[in-house]
Design an enzyme around this catalytic site. Structure first.
Site, mmCIF file in Angstrom:
data_model
loop_
_atom_site.group_PDB
_atom_site.id
_atom_site.type_symbol
_atom_site.label_atom_id
_atom_site.label_comp_id
_atom_site.label_asym_id
_atom_site.label_seq_id
_atom_site.Cartn_x
_atom_site.Cartn_y
_atom_site.Cartn_z
ATOM 1 N N GLU A 195 -11.275 -0.274 -5.119
ATOM 2 C CA GLU A 195 -12.266 0.525 -4.394
ATOM 3 C C GLU A 195 -13.062 1.379 -5.374
ATOM 4 O O GLU A 195 -12.483 1.967 -6.279
ATOM 5 C CB GLU A 195 -11.562 1.412 -3.357
ATOM 6 C CG GLU A 195 -10.878 0.612 -2.258
ATOM 7 C CD GLU A 195 -10.184 1.491 -1.217
ATOM 8 O OE1 GLU A 195 -10.329 2.735 -1.271
ATOM 9 O OE2 GLU A 195 -9.495 0.931 -0.348
ATOM 10 N N ARG B 139 -3.484 0.111 3.232
ATOM 11 C CA ARG B 139 -3.911 0.139 1.838
ATOM 12 C C ARG B 139 -4.234 -1.296 1.442
ATOM 13 O O ARG B 139 -3.669 -2.243 1.981
ATOM 14 C CB ARG B 139 -2.806 0.703 0.923
ATOM 15 C CG ARG B 139 -2.619 2.211 0.999
ATOM 16 C CD ARG B 139 -3.792 2.952 0.374
ATOM 17 N NE ARG B 139 -3.559 4.382 0.257
ATOM 18 C CZ ARG B 139 -3.904 5.268 1.162
ATOM 19 N NH1 ARG B 139 -4.489 4.866 2.293
ATOM 20 N NH2 ARG B 139 -3.675 6.550 0.967
ATOM 21 N N HIS C 29 -13.409 2.773 3.488
ATOM 22 C CA HIS C 29 -12.221 3.637 3.521
ATOM 23 C C HIS C 29 -12.512 4.945 4.270
ATOM 24 O O HIS C 29 -12.260 6.052 3.773
ATOM 25 C CB HIS C 29 -11.735 3.943 2.091
ATOM 26 C CG HIS C 29 -10.273 4.298 2.041
ATOM 27 N ND1 HIS C 29 -9.448 3.951 0.997
ATOM 28 C CD2 HIS C 29 -9.486 4.970 2.913
ATOM 29 C CE1 HIS C 29 -8.229 4.406 1.220
ATOM 30 N NE2 HIS C 29 -8.231 5.034 2.382
#
Length: 317
Positions: free
Chosen positions: A259, A230, A278
């Site tokens: 993000e 993360r 991601h």
């Protein structure tokens, strides 16, 4: 048993391929949003989520006993409310093992074989047979977060004759690692010895900001960092400075503090950085794999037997 799935993920196959014995004991409703789910939420015994849920939905679900998330991370869920209401939470731990371990190796090879530069030369129609490339052979890989994904990465890295150091909280030896370390002494050792460092930690209260500016300074200037965990497990600003100043050779980043990564981020323009949106856990087989976890847990929940991937609501994983 009333099951309400609220996710934009395509669950057609999960719905259609549910074993007959479970179909006979359950009603399965799938909606792409909570607004579509409407009054079905009120009758939900089980909710399936992609890893995020509006706390207001929980207030609309007085009968809710269990939530299955389709993600491994649960950091976006209201864990305290789950605990207060005694709602069971299970995640999709293990569903990412194959694709994320393959992705890790692909990033290491992309870096060591200078694939980005080769592609750039191809686009510019430049023939340069003097370009320098390296090897994974003999390199040391440090894996921070020696769980299921870390072990899969370690097994694949051993096929390239790499030395693998794993870091976990207990220091318990893991079969695929040459050595396993822990604690305040183990982490600096791993950082100082590794040519490649992979972050695979969950995001919890204990791991946020886990890798600090001081930790980055312990790495070899030739080291390459890969973050598939993360964005908040590392000091992103300190990482940017280390990359800009040549204190770290390069990084591959699939996760970020914010993000999507803002266009103003200096990471976009750094030639020693590989950015991916991601997607390390993405796979054409994702629904198939997560369905098998859900079917197991649904049968166990109905029969009162042992469920898998039960989340410790205090620890956050």
């Amino acid at each position: 048993m009333n099951i309400v799935a609220i996710t934009g993920m395509d669950l057609t196959s999960m719905q259609e391929q549910m074993p007959k014995d479970l179909q006979e004991r359950c009603e399965f409703h799938w909606f792409k949003s909570s607004s579509e789910a409407g009054e079905q939420i009120v009758n939900a015994d089980v909710i399936i989520s992609a890893g995020r849920i509006n706390p207001d939905i929980l207030n609309q679900a007085p009968k809710l006993k269990w939530m299955q998330t389709l993600s491994a991370g649960v950091d976006k869920l209201p864990l305290q409310e789950f605990a207060e209401r005694n709602i069971l939470l299970t995640n999709a731990r293990g569903v990412h093992t194959i694709q994320m371990s393959e992705f890790t190796l692909s990033l290491m090879l992309q870096w060591i074989r200078n694939a980005n530069l080769l592609h750039e030369l191809q686009q510019n129609k430049v023939w340069d047979s003097q370009i320098k490339v390296g090897e994974l052979y003999g390199k040391t890989l440090g894996i921070i977060g020696a769980g299921a994904i870390g072990e899969a990465v370690a097994r694949k890295a051993k096929a390239f004759d790499m030395t693998v150091i794993g870091y976990n909280r207990s220091g318990t030896p893991q079969p695929a690692f040459d050595s396993t370390v822990s604690g305040e002494e183990g982490l600096p050792y791993l950082l100082s010895q590794s040519d490649f460092i992979v972050l695979l930690l969950p995001s919890t209260a204990k791991t946020r900001g886990f890798l600090t500016k001081e930790h980055l300074s312990l790495m070899k200037p030739s080291a390459f960092l890969i973050n598939l965990a993360r964005g908040d497990v590392i000091d992103e600003e300190a990482l940017v400075h280390a990359l800009q100043e040549g204190k770290l050779a390069g990084a591959a980043l699939d996760v970020f503090e914010q993000e999507p990564l803002p266009s103003t981020s200096p990471l976009w323009s750094l030639k020693n950085v590989i950015i991916t949106p991601h997607i390390a856990g993405a796979s054409a087989h994702y629904t198939e794999r997560v369905s098998s976890i859900f079917y197991h847990n649904l049968r166990a929940f109905l029969d009162g037997s042992e469920m898998i991937n039960v989340v410790n609501l205090t620890e956050g994983y």
